[in-house]
Design a protein around this motif. Sequence first.
Motif, PDB file in Angstrom:
ATOM      1  N   THR A  11      47.272  24.174  41.726  1.00  0.00           N
ATOM      2  CA  THR A  11      47.150  24.840  43.015  1.00  0.00           C
ATOM      3  C   THR A  11      46.835  26.304  42.781  1.00  0.00           C
ATOM      4  N   ASP A  12      46.402  26.971  43.829  1.00  0.00           N
ATOM      5  CA  ASP A  12      46.139  28.404  43.710  1.00  0.00           C
ATOM      6  C   ASP A  12      47.444  29.120  43.364  1.00  0.00           C
ATOM      7  N   TYR A  13      47.319  30.123  42.538  1.00  0.00           N
ATOM      8  CA  TYR A  13      48.470  30.901  42.112  1.00  0.00           C
ATOM      9  C   TYR A  13      48.221  32.333  42.558  1.00  0.00           C
ATOM     10  N   LEU A  14      49.045  32.879  43.430  1.00  0.00           N
ATOM     11  CA  LEU A  14      48.859  34.203  43.999  1.00  0.00           C
ATOM     12  C   LEU A  14      49.744  35.217  43.285  1.00  0.00           C
ATOM     13  N   ILE A  15      49.132  36.328  42.899  1.00  0.00           N
ATOM     14  CA  ILE A  15      49.835  37.393  42.162  1.00  0.00           C
ATOM     15  C   ILE A  15      49.609  38.709  42.891  1.00  0.00           C
ATOM     16  N   ARG A  16      50.663  39.504  43.048  1.00  0.00           N
ATOM     17  CA  ARG A  16      50.513  40.858  43.581  1.00  0.00           C
ATOM     18  C   ARG A  16      50.483  41.801  42.382  1.00  0.00           C
ATOM     19  N   LEU A  17      49.387  42.554  42.278  1.00  0.00           N
ATOM     20  CA  LEU A  17      49.203  43.470  41.160  1.00  0.00           C
ATOM     21  C   LEU A  17      49.955  44.775  41.398  1.00  0.00           C
ATOM     22  N   SER A  18      50.135  45.552  40.335  1.00  0.00           N
ATOM     23  CA  SER A  18      50.892  46.806  40.443  1.00  0.00           C
ATOM     24  C   SER A  18      50.215  47.814  41.368  1.00  0.00           C
ATOM     25  N   ASN A  19      48.903  47.680  41.582  1.00  0.00           N
ATOM     26  CA  ASN A  19      48.201  48.599  42.481  1.00  0.00           C
ATOM     27  C   ASN A  19      48.265  48.134  43.945  1.00  0.00           C
ATOM     28  N   GLY A  20      49.020  47.052  44.205  1.00  0.00           N
ATOM     29  CA  GLY A  20      49.193  46.550  45.559  1.00  0.00           C
ATOM     30  C   GLY A  20      48.210  45.476  45.973  1.00  0.00           C
ATOM     31  N   LYS A  21      47.145  45.301  45.210  1.00  0.00           N
ATOM     32  CA  LYS A  21      46.162  44.271  45.538  1.00  0.00           C
ATOM     33  C   LYS A  21      46.699  42.895  45.160  1.00  0.00           C
ATOM     34  N   GLN A  22      46.084  41.858  45.737  1.00  0.00           N
ATOM     35  CA  GLN A  22      46.482  40.496  45.420  1.00  0.00           C
ATOM     36  C   GLN A  22      45.372  39.800  44.655  1.00  0.00           C
ATOM     37  N   LEU A  23      45.774  38.972  43.707  1.00  0.00           N
ATOM     38  CA  LEU A  23      44.862  38.191  42.884  1.00  0.00           C
ATOM     39  C   LEU A  23      45.255  36.730  43.033  1.00  0.00           C
ATOM     40  N   ALA A  24      44.302  35.899  43.418  1.00  0.00           N
ATOM     41  CA  ALA A  24      44.537  34.463  43.521  1.00  0.00           C
ATOM     42  C   ALA A  24      43.782  33.776  42.392  1.00  0.00           C
ATOM     43  N   ILE A  25      44.485  32.966  41.623  1.00  0.00           N
ATOM     44  CA  ILE A  25      43.870  32.218  40.529  1.00  0.00           C
ATOM     45  C   ILE A  25      43.758  30.770  40.987  1.00  0.00           C
ATOM     46  N   ALA A  26      42.549  30.238  40.901  1.00  0.00           N
ATOM     47  CA  ALA A  26      42.304  28.859  41.325  1.00  0.00           C
ATOM     48  C   ALA A  26      41.522  28.124  40.237  1.00  0.00           C
ATOM     49  N   ILE A  27      41.724  26.825  40.169  1.00  0.00           N
ATOM     50  CA  ILE A  27      41.005  25.972  39.228  1.00  0.00           C
ATOM     51  C   ILE A  27      39.986  25.163  40.017  1.00  0.00           C
ATOM     52  N   ASP A  28      38.734  25.169  39.570  1.00  0.00           N
ATOM     53  CA  ASP A  28      37.674  24.400  40.216  1.00  0.00           C
ATOM     54  C   ASP A  28      37.998  22.914  40.119  1.00  0.00           C
ATOM     55  N   SER A  29      38.157  22.265  41.258  1.00  0.00           N
ATOM     56  CA  SER A  29      38.599  20.866  41.272  1.00  0.00           C
ATOM     57  C   SER A  29      37.583  19.916  40.645  1.00  0.00           C
ATOM     58  N   GLU A  30      36.304  20.217  40.767  1.00  0.00           N
ATOM     59  CA  GLU A  30      35.280  19.341  40.190  1.00  0.00           C
ATOM     60  C   GLU A  30      35.373  19.306  38.661  1.00  0.00           C
ATOM     61  N   THR A  31      35.450  20.488  38.035  1.00  0.00           N
ATOM     62  CA  THR A  31      35.553  20.511  36.570  1.00  0.00           C
ATOM     63  C   THR A  31      36.908  20.011  36.105  1.00  0.00           C
ATOM     64  N   LEU A  32      37.939  20.237  36.912  1.00  0.00           N
ATOM     65  CA  LEU A  32      39.264  19.736  36.565  1.00  0.00           C
ATOM     66  C   LEU A  32      39.247  18.216  36.459  1.00  0.00           C
ATOM     67  N   ASN A  33      38.744  17.567  37.495  1.00  0.00           N
ATOM     68  CA  ASN A  33      38.720  16.099  37.495  1.00  0.00           C
ATOM     69  C   ASN A  33      37.821  15.535  36.403  1.00  0.00           C
ATOM     70  N   GLU A  53      35.391  36.234  43.589  1.00  0.00           N
ATOM     71  CA  GLU A  53      34.985  36.680  44.913  1.00  0.00           C
ATOM     72  C   GLU A  53      36.141  37.423  45.562  1.00  0.00           C
ATOM     73  N   GLU A  54      35.805  38.269  46.526  1.00  0.00           N
ATOM     74  CA  GLU A  54      36.849  38.989  47.245  1.00  0.00           C
ATOM     75  C   GLU A  54      36.700  38.695  48.733  1.00  0.00           C
ATOM     76  N   ALA A  55      37.796  38.300  49.351  1.00  0.00           N
ATOM     77  CA  ALA A  55      37.809  38.021  50.787  1.00  0.00           C
ATOM     78  C   ALA A  55      39.177  38.373  51.353  1.00  0.00           C
ATOM     79  N   ASP A  56      39.178  39.024  52.481  1.00  0.00           N
ATOM     80  CA  ASP A  56      40.419  39.405  53.160  1.00  0.00           C
ATOM     81  C   ASP A  56      41.359  40.197  52.254  1.00  0.00           C
ATOM     82  N   GLY A  57      40.793  41.040  51.392  1.00  0.00           N
ATOM     83  CA  GLY A  57      41.594  41.872  50.507  1.00  0.00           C
ATOM     84  C   GLY A  57      42.206  41.154  49.328  1.00  0.00           C
ATOM     85  N   ILE A  58      41.849  39.895  49.133  1.00  0.00           N
ATOM     86  CA  ILE A  58      42.371  39.126  48.001  1.00  0.00           C
ATOM     87  C   ILE A  58      41.234  38.834  47.036  1.00  0.00           C
ATOM     88  N   LEU A  59      41.418  39.184  45.783  1.00  0.00           N
ATOM     89  CA  LEU A  59      40.455  38.894  44.736  1.00  0.00           C
ATOM     90  C   LEU A  59      40.736  37.481  44.239  1.00  0.00           C
TER      91      LEU A  59
END
Length: 84
Positions: A11-33, A53-59
Amino acid sequence: MYYIKSGDTFTDYLIRLSNGKQLAIAIDSETLNETRANLKPQDKAGYKLKYIEEADGILKLVLEYVKGAQTKQRLDEITRGVAK
């Protein structure tokens, strides 16, 4: 930091960085399967940067799950992508 799978789902893993920004780590489901279907018990698998990609302030960092041991080159590519 390590991304650890729980059970058989990634699943996506959301991290808040020390600079206040958020980083979401996701695994491509097609390559995973695809990779999981082709792995033998003794095979190793790792992650490769697919895109960022960056959307809604989340990288969002999207990784491919690929056959083969994780390499320093792949890790460096991921790190450079996030650092931009």
